[in-house]
Scaffold this motif. Structure first.
Motif, mmCIF file in Angstrom:
data_model
loop_
_atom_site.group_PDB
_atom_site.id
_atom_site.type_symbol
_atom_site.label_atom_id
_atom_site.label_comp_id
_atom_site.label_asym_id
_atom_site.label_seq_id
_atom_site.Cartn_x
_atom_site.Cartn_y
_atom_site.Cartn_z
ATOM 1 N N VAL A 148 -5.100 -16.960 -0.163
ATOM 2 C CA VAL A 148 -4.660 -15.384 0.017
ATOM 3 C C VAL A 148 -5.257 -14.828 -1.518
ATOM 4 O O VAL A 148 -4.789 -14.956 -2.324
ATOM 5 C CB VAL A 148 -3.203 -15.671 0.067
ATOM 6 N N SER A 149 -5.984 -13.875 -0.814
ATOM 7 C CA SER A 149 -6.599 -13.167 -1.575
ATOM 8 C C SER A 149 -6.454 -11.642 -1.317
ATOM 9 O O SER A 149 -6.623 -11.083 -0.113
ATOM 10 C CB SER A 149 -8.100 -13.152 -1.800
ATOM 11 N N PHE A 150 -5.866 -10.552 -2.243
ATOM 12 C CA PHE A 150 -6.044 -9.130 -2.123
ATOM 13 C C PHE A 150 -5.680 -8.505 -3.397
ATOM 14 O O PHE A 150 -5.303 -9.212 -4.472
ATOM 15 C CB PHE A 150 -4.904 -8.939 -1.208
ATOM 16 N N LYS A 151 -5.952 -7.064 -3.430
ATOM 17 C CA LYS A 151 -5.871 -6.435 -4.547
ATOM 18 C C LYS A 151 -4.958 -5.010 -4.195
ATOM 19 O O LYS A 151 -5.355 -4.403 -3.300
ATOM 20 C CB LYS A 151 -6.998 -6.029 -5.191
ATOM 21 N N ILE A 152 -3.696 -4.862 -4.714
ATOM 22 C CA ILE A 152 -2.947 -3.604 -4.537
ATOM 23 C C ILE A 152 -3.006 -2.970 -5.806
ATOM 24 O O ILE A 152 -2.462 -3.177 -6.838
ATOM 25 C CB ILE A 152 -1.486 -4.205 -4.104
ATOM 26 N N LYS A 153 -3.189 -1.464 -5.253
ATOM 27 C CA LYS A 153 -3.124 -0.681 -6.606
ATOM 28 C C LYS A 153 -2.040 0.142 -6.697
ATOM 29 O O LYS A 153 -1.148 0.063 -6.036
ATOM 30 C CB LYS A 153 -4.337 0.427 -6.151
ATOM 31 N N LYS A 154 -1.961 0.470 -8.131
ATOM 32 C CA LYS A 154 -0.785 1.225 -8.423
ATOM 33 C C LYS A 154 -0.417 2.609 -7.589
ATOM 34 O O LYS A 154 -1.176 3.108 -7.169
ATOM 35 C CB LYS A 154 -0.748 1.711 -9.844
ATOM 36 N N GLY A 155 0.920 2.871 -7.067
ATOM 37 C CA GLY A 155 1.183 3.812 -6.279
ATOM 38 C C GLY A 155 0.926 3.686 -5.001
ATOM 39 O O GLY A 155 0.474 4.589 -4.243
ATOM 40 N N THR A 156 1.096 2.550 -4.490
ATOM 41 C CA THR A 156 0.754 2.321 -2.978
ATOM 42 C C THR A 156 1.723 1.639 -2.337
ATOM 43 O O THR A 156 2.659 1.009 -2.865
ATOM 44 C CB THR A 156 -0.604 1.091 -2.854
ATOM 45 N N LEU A 157 1.938 1.798 -0.973
ATOM 46 C CA LEU A 157 3.122 1.564 -0.041
ATOM 47 C C LEU A 157 2.382 0.644 1.007
ATOM 48 O O LEU A 157 1.626 0.878 1.574
ATOM 49 C CB LEU A 157 3.726 2.630 0.630
ATOM 50 N N VAL A 158 2.803 -0.645 1.026
ATOM 51 C CA VAL A 158 2.199 -1.800 1.392
ATOM 52 C C VAL A 158 3.062 -2.397 2.458
ATOM 53 O O VAL A 158 4.181 -2.894 2.245
ATOM 54 C CB VAL A 158 1.552 -2.917 0.598
ATOM 55 N N GLY A 159 2.866 -2.298 3.930
ATOM 56 C CA GLY A 159 3.516 -3.153 4.714
ATOM 57 C C GLY A 159 3.098 -4.686 5.012
ATOM 58 O O GLY A 159 1.670 -4.704 4.977
ATOM 59 N N VAL A 160 3.796 -5.582 4.824
ATOM 60 C CA VAL A 160 3.368 -6.916 4.828
ATOM 61 C C VAL A 160 3.853 -7.348 6.440
ATOM 62 O O VAL A 160 5.090 -7.643 6.506
ATOM 63 C CB VAL A 160 4.203 -7.873 3.872
ATOM 64 N N ALA A 207 13.411 -4.425 5.481
ATOM 65 C CA ALA A 207 14.618 -3.132 4.898
ATOM 66 C C ALA A 207 14.837 -2.532 6.369
ATOM 67 O O ALA A 207 15.877 -1.834 6.245
ATOM 68 C CB ALA A 207 13.753 -2.340 3.968
ATOM 69 N N PHE A 208 13.869 -2.508 7.300
ATOM 70 C CA PHE A 208 14.210 -1.657 8.576
ATOM 71 C C PHE A 208 15.228 -2.577 9.459
ATOM 72 O O PHE A 208 15.582 -2.019 10.617
ATOM 73 C CB PHE A 208 13.029 -1.375 9.359
ATOM 74 N N SER A 209 15.341 -3.844 9.418
ATOM 75 C CA SER A 209 16.086 -4.621 10.196
ATOM 76 C C SER A 209 17.689 -4.096 10.253
ATOM 77 O O SER A 209 18.428 -4.082 9.249
ATOM 78 C CB SER A 209 16.267 -6.220 9.688
ATOM 79 N N THR A 223 7.677 -6.448 7.370
ATOM 80 C CA THR A 223 8.465 -5.674 8.418
ATOM 81 C C THR A 223 7.630 -6.394 9.924
ATOM 82 O O THR A 223 6.622 -6.935 9.622
ATOM 83 C CB THR A 223 8.051 -4.160 8.402
ATOM 84 N N HIS A 224 8.421 -6.516 10.783
ATOM 85 C CA HIS A 224 8.093 -7.000 12.141
ATOM 86 C C HIS A 224 7.625 -5.738 12.922
ATOM 87 O O HIS A 224 7.088 -5.879 14.304
ATOM 88 C CB HIS A 224 9.246 -7.590 12.804
ATOM 89 N N ASP A 225 7.724 -4.482 12.594
ATOM 90 C CA ASP A 225 7.607 -3.364 13.364
ATOM 91 C C ASP A 225 6.176 -2.815 13.209
ATOM 92 O O ASP A 225 5.770 -2.279 12.111
ATOM 93 C CB ASP A 225 8.634 -2.142 13.021
ATOM 94 N N LEU A 226 5.303 -2.929 14.085
ATOM 95 C CA LEU A 226 3.913 -2.602 14.240
ATOM 96 C C LEU A 226 3.742 -1.308 14.809
ATOM 97 O O LEU A 226 2.562 -0.821 14.778
ATOM 98 C CB LEU A 226 2.835 -3.540 14.690
ATOM 99 N N ASN A 227 4.737 -0.685 15.432
ATOM 100 C CA ASN A 227 4.487 0.446 16.298
ATOM 101 C C ASN A 227 4.119 1.673 15.213
ATOM 102 O O ASN A 227 3.432 2.419 15.929
ATOM 103 C CB ASN A 227 5.671 0.792 17.248
ATOM 104 N N THR A 228 4.508 2.034 14.483
ATOM 105 C CA THR A 228 4.140 3.044 13.628
ATOM 106 C C THR A 228 3.791 2.671 12.189
ATOM 107 O O THR A 228 3.900 3.551 11.359
ATOM 108 C CB THR A 228 5.536 3.971 13.589
ATOM 109 N N ILE A 229 3.229 1.568 12.016
ATOM 110 C CA ILE A 229 2.875 1.081 10.871
ATOM 111 C C ILE A 229 1.723 2.244 10.076
ATOM 112 O O ILE A 229 1.483 2.296 8.905
ATOM 113 C CB ILE A 229 2.534 -0.508 10.811
ATOM 114 N N GLY A 230 0.824 2.557 10.874
ATOM 115 C CA GLY A 230 -0.231 3.376 10.440
ATOM 116 C C GLY A 230 0.209 4.665 9.909
ATOM 117 O O GLY A 230 -0.436 5.414 8.898
#
Length: 261
Positions: A30-42, A171-173, A201-208
């Protein structure tokens, strides 16, 4: 509110991270880079490694191969920087405590719990609850609050700990749409202040619309980046298999982009 910039500083860097639990490979390269001040959905299926990833970031499980760095440190060296907000459904609410007491537990997590507060502690408790817009409920019992309000109280507890990186587990559950949007507004304010936030989250409907980036995880990293760009039909199949017609048509993000097949 104008979003602040943070010079593209990476808070979390995973390079070929592999984790084995009970001789089973749970995270694979598993490889990724997350920048400071970012909101990430997993996102990803049950058993896809989301919980293990959070536990790895928290330093609760060992890495078999590769590396995970938190601000350049190993996870077990960075524990004070990371806060975890569990699913409210997993908690025992029979023990009556107030919002004030829950947040105080974050401050005194490494000491004995005391029935009184210093002036500095009191100020920190109030500031933390104010950030989640629950200062007016400071002396209310948490077991009498809604699910969304409970989530925000536990978020305030992590803020009182001084956490810079926030991990939220589903958190949305179990909370209504209004509570989800309120929590999301608060998370956006926190990330604009420099917090880095990952939420499974399992909710993909509005993830964008809700997240800056999405990490697609099914034991390995299927995709990572702008959800409007990386959540393709092929990625959804890689995540959930070929029977993902549930995402068709209604899985929309900003400007009506469709993620489904």
């Amino acid at each position: 509110m104008l979003q602040k910039t943070f010079n593209n500083v990476c808070q979390i860097v995973s390079e070929g991270c592999c984790v084995e639990l009970g001789n089973q490979l749970v995270l694979d390269d598993v490889s990724f880079k997350i920048k400071k001040g970012t909101l990430v959905g997993v996102v990803g299926p049950n058993g896809g490694g989301k919980t293990t990833l959070f536990n790895t970031i928290l330093g609760l499980v060992s890495i078999t191969h590769g590396s995970m760095k938190i601000k350049g440190l190993n996870p077990d060296q960075a524990k004070g920087m990371i806060g975890y907000v569990p699913q409210t459904e997993q908690l025992n609410w029979k023990f009556p405590v107030t919002a004030r007491q829950v947040v105080q537990m974050g401050i005194t997590s490494n000491t004995s719990f005391l029935p009184f507060f210093s002036k500095k502690d009191q100020q920190l408790i109030e500031e933390s609850l104010s950030k989640v817009e629950l200062l007016n409920r400071i002396d209310d019992r948490v077991d009498e609050m809604s699910g969304g309000q409970r989530q925000r109280v536990f978020l305030a507890r992590t803020l009182a700990q001084g956490a810079e990186i926030l991990l939220l587990d589903e958190a949305f559950s179990g909370v209504d749409i209004g509570s989800q949007e309120k929590l999301l507004d608060i998370l956006k304010n926190l990330k604009d202040d420099g917090n880095t936030i990952l939420m499974s989250t399992h909710d993909l409907n509005t993830i964008g619309e809700r997240f800056d980036e999405v990490l697609c995880l099914n034991r390995h990293c299927c995709a990572f980046g702008d959800p409007l760009k990386v959540l393709t039909s092929d990625v959804l199949v890689e995540l959930y298999g070929s029977h993902n017609s549930m995402f068709k048509d209604h899985t929309l993000g900003k400007h009506g982009h469709t993620y489904g097949v």
